[in-house]
Scaffold this motif. Structure first.
Motif, PDB file in Angstrom:
ATOM      1  N   MET A 112       0.806  -1.219   0.000  1.00 37.88           N
ATOM      2  CA  MET A 112       0.000   0.000   0.000  1.00 37.88           C
ATOM      3  C   MET A 112       0.830   1.256   0.000  1.00 37.88           C
ATOM      4  O   MET A 112       0.364   2.305  -0.410  1.00 37.88           O
ATOM      5  CB  MET A 112      -0.846   0.056   1.283  1.00 37.88           C
ATOM      6  CG  MET A 112      -2.046  -0.795   1.283  1.00 37.88           C
ATOM      7  SD  MET A 112      -2.678  -0.807   2.935  1.00 37.88           S
ATOM      8  CE  MET A 112      -3.273   0.845   3.118  1.00 37.88           C
ATOM      9  N   ASP A 116      -7.749   8.385   4.135  1.00 41.55           N
ATOM     10  CA  ASP A 116      -6.575   8.147   3.297  1.00 41.55           C
ATOM     11  C   ASP A 116      -6.664   6.709   2.801  1.00 41.55           C
ATOM     12  O   ASP A 116      -7.743   6.213   2.585  1.00 41.55           O
ATOM     13  CB  ASP A 116      -5.320   8.454   4.120  1.00 41.55           C
ATOM     14  CG  ASP A 116      -4.093   8.626   3.258  1.00 41.55           C
ATOM     15  OD1 ASP A 116      -4.230   8.627   2.042  1.00 41.55           O
ATOM     16  OD2 ASP A 116      -2.999   8.740   3.813  1.00 41.55           O
ATOM     17  N   LYS A 117      -5.543   6.035   2.670  1.00 41.05           N
ATOM     18  CA  LYS A 117      -5.584   4.662   2.176  1.00 41.05           C
ATOM     19  C   LYS A 117      -6.086   3.712   3.260  1.00 41.05           C
ATOM     20  O   LYS A 117      -5.859   3.938   4.441  1.00 41.05           O
ATOM     21  CB  LYS A 117      -4.183   4.209   1.803  1.00 41.05           C
ATOM     22  CG  LYS A 117      -3.477   5.104   0.853  1.00 41.05           C
ATOM     23  CD  LYS A 117      -2.068   4.612   0.691  1.00 41.05           C
ATOM     24  CE  LYS A 117      -1.182   5.696   0.193  1.00 41.05           C
ATOM     25  NZ  LYS A 117       0.156   5.227  -0.063  1.00 41.05           N
ATOM     26  N   PRO A 132      -1.951   3.770   6.744  1.00 38.18           N
ATOM     27  CA  PRO A 132      -0.817   4.612   7.149  1.00 38.18           C
ATOM     28  C   PRO A 132      -1.315   5.808   7.960  1.00 38.18           C
ATOM     29  O   PRO A 132      -2.411   6.313   7.676  1.00 38.18           O
ATOM     30  CB  PRO A 132      -0.223   5.094   5.819  1.00 38.18           C
ATOM     31  CG  PRO A 132      -1.122   4.594   4.740  1.00 38.18           C
ATOM     32  CD  PRO A 132      -2.328   3.991   5.343  1.00 38.18           C
ATOM     33  N   GLY A 171       2.059   6.047  -4.496  1.00 38.48           N
ATOM     34  CA  GLY A 171       1.652   5.967  -3.105  1.00 38.48           C
ATOM     35  C   GLY A 171       1.750   7.286  -2.366  1.00 38.48           C
ATOM     36  O   GLY A 171       1.214   7.425  -1.283  1.00 38.48           O
ATOM     37  N   ARG A 223       1.324  11.394  -1.378  1.00 42.76           N
ATOM     38  CA  ARG A 223       0.100  12.177  -1.204  1.00 42.76           C
ATOM     39  C   ARG A 223       0.086  13.436  -2.069  1.00 42.76           C
ATOM     40  O   ARG A 223      -0.954  13.914  -2.447  1.00 42.76           O
ATOM     41  CB  ARG A 223      -0.072  12.610   0.255  1.00 42.76           C
ATOM     42  CG  ARG A 223       0.128  11.538   1.275  1.00 42.76           C
ATOM     43  CD  ARG A 223      -0.955  10.503   1.193  1.00 42.76           C
ATOM     44  NE  ARG A 223      -0.960   9.655   2.363  1.00 42.76           N
ATOM     45  CZ  ARG A 223      -0.089   8.657   2.587  1.00 42.76           C
ATOM     46  NH1 ARG A 223       0.850   8.408   1.707  1.00 42.76           N
ATOM     47  NH2 ARG A 223      -0.161   7.933   3.670  1.00 42.76           N
ATOM     48  N   PHE A 281     -10.104  15.328  -4.998  1.00 37.03           N
ATOM     49  CA  PHE A 281     -10.455  16.085  -3.795  1.00 37.03           C
ATOM     50  C   PHE A 281     -10.769  17.538  -4.150  1.00 37.03           C
ATOM     51  O   PHE A 281     -11.705  18.118  -3.657  1.00 37.03           O
ATOM     52  CB  PHE A 281      -9.299  16.110  -2.795  1.00 37.03           C
ATOM     53  CG  PHE A 281      -8.915  14.797  -2.203  1.00 37.03           C
ATOM     54  CD1 PHE A 281      -9.031  14.585  -0.839  1.00 37.03           C
ATOM     55  CD2 PHE A 281      -8.413  13.785  -2.984  1.00 37.03           C
ATOM     56  CE1 PHE A 281      -8.657  13.380  -0.278  1.00 37.03           C
ATOM     57  CE2 PHE A 281      -8.045  12.579  -2.429  1.00 37.03           C
ATOM     58  CZ  PHE A 281      -8.165  12.368  -1.069  1.00 37.03           C
ATOM     59  N   HIS A 335     -15.596  10.796  -2.222  1.00 35.38           N
ATOM     60  CA  HIS A 335     -14.762  11.371  -1.174  1.00 35.38           C
ATOM     61  C   HIS A 335     -15.574  12.400  -0.400  1.00 35.38           C
ATOM     62  O   HIS A 335     -16.362  13.138  -0.982  1.00 35.38           O
ATOM     63  CB  HIS A 335     -13.548  12.046  -1.825  1.00 35.38           C
ATOM     64  CG  HIS A 335     -12.556  12.495  -0.833  1.00 35.38           C
ATOM     65  ND1 HIS A 335     -12.616  13.726  -0.237  1.00 35.38           N
ATOM     66  CD2 HIS A 335     -11.512  11.868  -0.292  1.00 35.38           C
ATOM     67  CE1 HIS A 335     -11.623  13.830   0.626  1.00 35.38           C
ATOM     68  NE2 HIS A 335     -10.941  12.724   0.605  1.00 35.38           N
TER      69      HIS A 335
END
Lengths: 566, 256
Positions: free
Chosen positions: A71, A328-329, A345, B140, B142, B202, B241
């Motif tokens: 992930m 988040d994830k 995380p 992965g 942000r 978002f 979201h």
């Protein structure tokens, strides 16, 4: 190779040695009384010498950990180190490669690691990762929190059958002990729900978590296992959950003279007051008081440290709640008939009030529990923080000045919600030795295996730290404490030098300890018609393919046969 | 003004990747004699390129680097550059302009994957096509591109402007699947067609002048607008979201 370690400042709480300059003799991997001939002499120069470190609760191997790696590819950007002589390339910070874990633990003086939660069905993966964790002995705690067979047996009051089922499964998956994660929560989570504390029975099984915990504790003691039940209480991470934690401790009878009867893990996450996040506060005092009253309970801190990390647990519903907070994830996993899991995380921030309170609670627990044998040092790696933060935690526990300095940097409202600033206790080197190795050895039942102490006959797991306790004031020189606990001068495992300063010197030193309770014939579950039917009807794997092959999956198998009372 | 011309040598194996993060105005304004990795071997840059230097060095702003030849395997050109100019006459390899904070990169041919990854400022112009993950973040991660401008005159591959956080990514051709997914800010403009854009968006603004195939159902229609002669339907999302504030404007679409 035999060794003589001269001039070592030995702290060995199990043998009641609290700081004496001694010589240690190592012969054939063990500590002896007699000076071996032709041995290599090492001058410790008055440096702190402790038994090899033992982590009693960490997550370093298995499917959850690996899913964290899937992930978070961005985690592998940190902690990169190229291949060096005798060392593989490593990467990762909160969920590093297995070699990364092993090297970093070795440099901190750790020689034994306990994987805190293994889903039985995924035992192969866990053992394969342990196979590639070359410098530490491994113990694997096996999850029984949603085991249908054991649940039915406890619900019908047949504790002997529950014990027999546990025995069969531990033997099949090569597990060391029994772990309960949010007992019965996994079963409820498969219906999209969770259990509420310990008293309310779950449907279909007509069994409450309290009854289940008590039943499994009794079964665990019947099997004579070296470790007690390893318990992650219900309601983790919920404001106001401390009542549930205290209630759970109240369930624990005193059934064992050698060690605790229940090991409550990462209690920091279970000592929360308040009714919601707005009035969230520390309830470490009542929890610690309960531990002080009940010698049959041992806890570990589950300290939170600020920074980035990954949380992973078999407590599926809790991770879903965390996901809804963080957005988040998130990953979620259902292990058929056995347990569940979740991974997300997180970043713990000083500027966040809740995170600051969590940070305080872990330290408060360690300082308020009077007997260090009852409160061990962990971060529930990597849930509270990666294990590389242990030296900082040691610094915080040994120095009030350091705690105050750090406290000044956390969220301003923290002071009104916690008791930490009022605690003056500063732990000694001996107490730290208890909380990082001796206490673990006792809690895990490893003293008989020669771990956690430096007496004659003990396994030569030795860590020499570059620090002279006679010449240092830990309460002021905490920076030095942190630096020296982060990297040993020498780490020795079973008489083999595995690290010297920042160099790794060995490979393939790992062994796996596992338990095979010797049950009488009538309790041999491999022929039990109900278990066979469960496999035929519900499992996706056949019973004959379920057991983990000892020769293939375990590098060096250390089978412990226990005498049972069935 | 210093102009450094790097001509790829004919004897370089086109299948061995070259890690050339040293090719940037910061470094070349100080020294030319740098090393690069060719496969797993460390070599001097003169083993890979014939080099011509014109003019005297006067800081990175007054440094121009010109790459001549098919540099499709030369990776990380202009990584961390803050000023000056790089002109690539042919193709360039992966990770061109990673973490770039200023200056200009102009690519005459095609760019590889990860063009301008996690860029902070400056501008990249690619006259050909760009590969996957053009103007995106780390896998992965942000936050992707936080500032600057990327202009691709041809097509881009998949995951263009993933996790876009600021700045502008402008594609004149078509984009592959998942352009602008996880967008958190900035602007994405695709003049051609694309597939399933802006999942889990978002915030930020994304515009597709052409046709969107497999338009996600998690966008709420809020009106119509005409921009530069294109009639666009305006959506807000991604509503999967919580509190999504992203705007997605598309020319035409068919739902998934």
């Amino acid at each position: 190779m035999d060794y003589i370690i001269n001039n070592a400042y030995v702290v060995d709480p199990i043998n009641k040695i609290s700081g004496e300059i001694r010589d240690i003799f190592v012969s054939n991997g063990r500590i002896t009384d007699e000076e071996p001939k032709g041995a290599e002499v090492i001058d410790a120069g008055g440096c702190l010498t402790l038994p090899g470190g033992i982590d009693s609760h960490t997550h370093i191997c298995g499917t959850k950990v690996n899913f964290g790696r899937y992930m978070s590819p961005e985690d592998m950007r940190a902690g990169r180190a190229p291949r060096r002589k005798g060392m593989r390339a490593v990467s990762g910070y909160s969920i590093p490669t297995t070699y990364g874990n092993s090297y970093r633990y070795a440099l901190m003086g750790y020689t034994t690691l306990t994987e805190g939660a293994m889903a039985p069905l995924e035992a192969r993966h866990t053992h394969e990762e342990f196979k590639h964790t070359p410098l530490q002995d491994g113990l694997v705690l096996t999850l029984f929190d949603g085991d249908w067979g054991v649940m039915r047996a406890v619900a019908s009051g047949d504790i002997k059958r529950a014990a027999a089922l546990i025995a069969w499964r531990l033997d099949a998956v090569k597990g060391y002990g029994v772990k309960l994660t949010n007992p019965l929560g996994a079963e409820m989570w498969s219906w999209g729900k969770n259990v509420e504390c310990i008293r309310k029975p779950i449907p279909d099984f007509d069994l409450s978590p309290a009854e289940y915990i008590k039943g499994v504790i009794e079964a665990n003691e019947m099997l004579g296992l070296p470790h007690s039940v390893h318990l992650h209480c219900n309601n983790l991470g919920k404001p106001g959950n401390y009542t549930c934690t205290i209630g759970t401790m109240g369930l624990v009878p005193d059934l064992n003279t050698k060690r605790q009867t229940a090991y409550l893990t990462h209690v920091q996450f279970h000592a929360y007051g308040g009714t919601g996040w707005n009035d969230f506060c520390s309830k470490s005092e009542p929890v610690a008081n309960m531990v002080n009253l009940r010698p049959q309970v041992t806890i570990d801190m589950g300290q939170v440290m600020f920074g980035r990390t990954t949380t992973m647990t078999a407590d599926g519903p809790m991770e879903f709640n965390l996901y809804r907070l963080h957005q988040d994830k998130w990953s979620n996993h259902d292990v058929e008939l056995e347990t569940a899991s979740g991974v997300i995380p997180v970043i713990y921030r000083r500027k966040n009030l809740v995170n600051s309170i969590m940070w305080s609670i872990g330290l408060e627990l360690a300082l308020l529990v009077k007997n260090p044998w009852q409160c061990l040092l962990t971060t529930d790696n990597p849930n509270g923080a990666p294990f590389v933060k242990y030296p900082e935690i040691i610094g915080l526990l040994m120095s009030k000045e350091y705690r105050d300095r750090e406290f000044a940097t956390v969220h301003a409202k923290t002071a009104s919600r916690v008791v930490l600033p009022a605690l003056d206790r500063e732990l000694t080197f001996e107490e730290i030795a208890v909380m990082t190795r001796a206490g673990q050895a006792r809690a895990l039942g490893l003293i008989e295996r020669g771990k956690g102490h430096l007496g004659p006959g003990a396994e030569a797991d030795i860590a020499v730290y570059p620090i002279k306790p006679e010449k240092i004031d830990p309460s002021r020189q905490y920076a030095e404490i942190i630096r020296s606990f982060a990297q040993t001068k020498y780490t020795m495992k079973l008489g083999v030098m595995i690290s010297k300063d920042d160099q790794i010197l060995a490979d393939n030193q790992n062994r796996t300890f596992w338990c095979s309770p010797q049950v009488p014939k009538e309790y041999d579950m491999s022929k039990d018609p109900e278990l066979i039917r469960t496999f035929d009807r519900y499992y996706t794997i056949r019973m004959e393919n379920y057991a983990v092959d000892e020769d293939y999956y375990l590098t060096k198998s250390m089978k412990i046969e226990t005498e049972t009372m069935l | 003004m210093r102009r450094v011309t790097l001509i790829l040598r004919d004897d370089v194996d086109p299948y061995l990747p070259i890690e050339a993060e040293a090719i940037s105005p910061e470094i070349f304004s100080k020294r030319i004699d740098v090393s690069v990795y060719v496969g797993n071997e460390r070599k001097r840059i003169t083993d890979v390129f014939d080099i011509r230097v014109d003019g005297e060095a006067a800081g990175p702003a007054a440094t121009e680097i010109i790459l001549v030849g098919d540099c499709h395997q030369v990776k990380r050109v202009g990584e961390y550059m803050t000023n000056g100019k790089i002109i690539v006459e042919g193709n360039v390899g992966m990770h061109c302009g990673d973490f770039m904070a200023g200056g200009t990169i102009e690519i005459g041919g095609n760019a590889g994957d990860w063009l301008g990854r996690e860029m902070l400022g400056g501008s990249i112009i690619c006259h050909g096509n760009a590969g996957n993950y053009c103007g995106s973040g780390y896998r992965g991660g942000r936050k992707g591109v936080r500032g600057g401008e990327i202009l691709v005159e041809g097509n881009v591959g998949d995951y263009c402007a993933e996790c876009l956080f600021g700045g502008l990514v402008h594609v004149k051709g078509n984009a592959g699947i998942h352009a602008g997914s996880n967008m958190k800010g900035g602007k994405l403009l695709i003049e051609g067609d694309c597939l399933m854009p802006c999942g889990d968006m978002f915030a930020g603004e994304a515009t597709v002048y052409g046709h969107v195939t497999d338009f996600l159902p998690t966008f709420r229609e809020i009106g119509k607008v005409t921009e530069s002669g294109h009639h666009l339907t305006v959506f807000q999302g991604d509503v999967a979201h919580r509190n999504a504030k992203g705007t997605l404007r598309v020319g035409s679409f068919d739902r998934i």
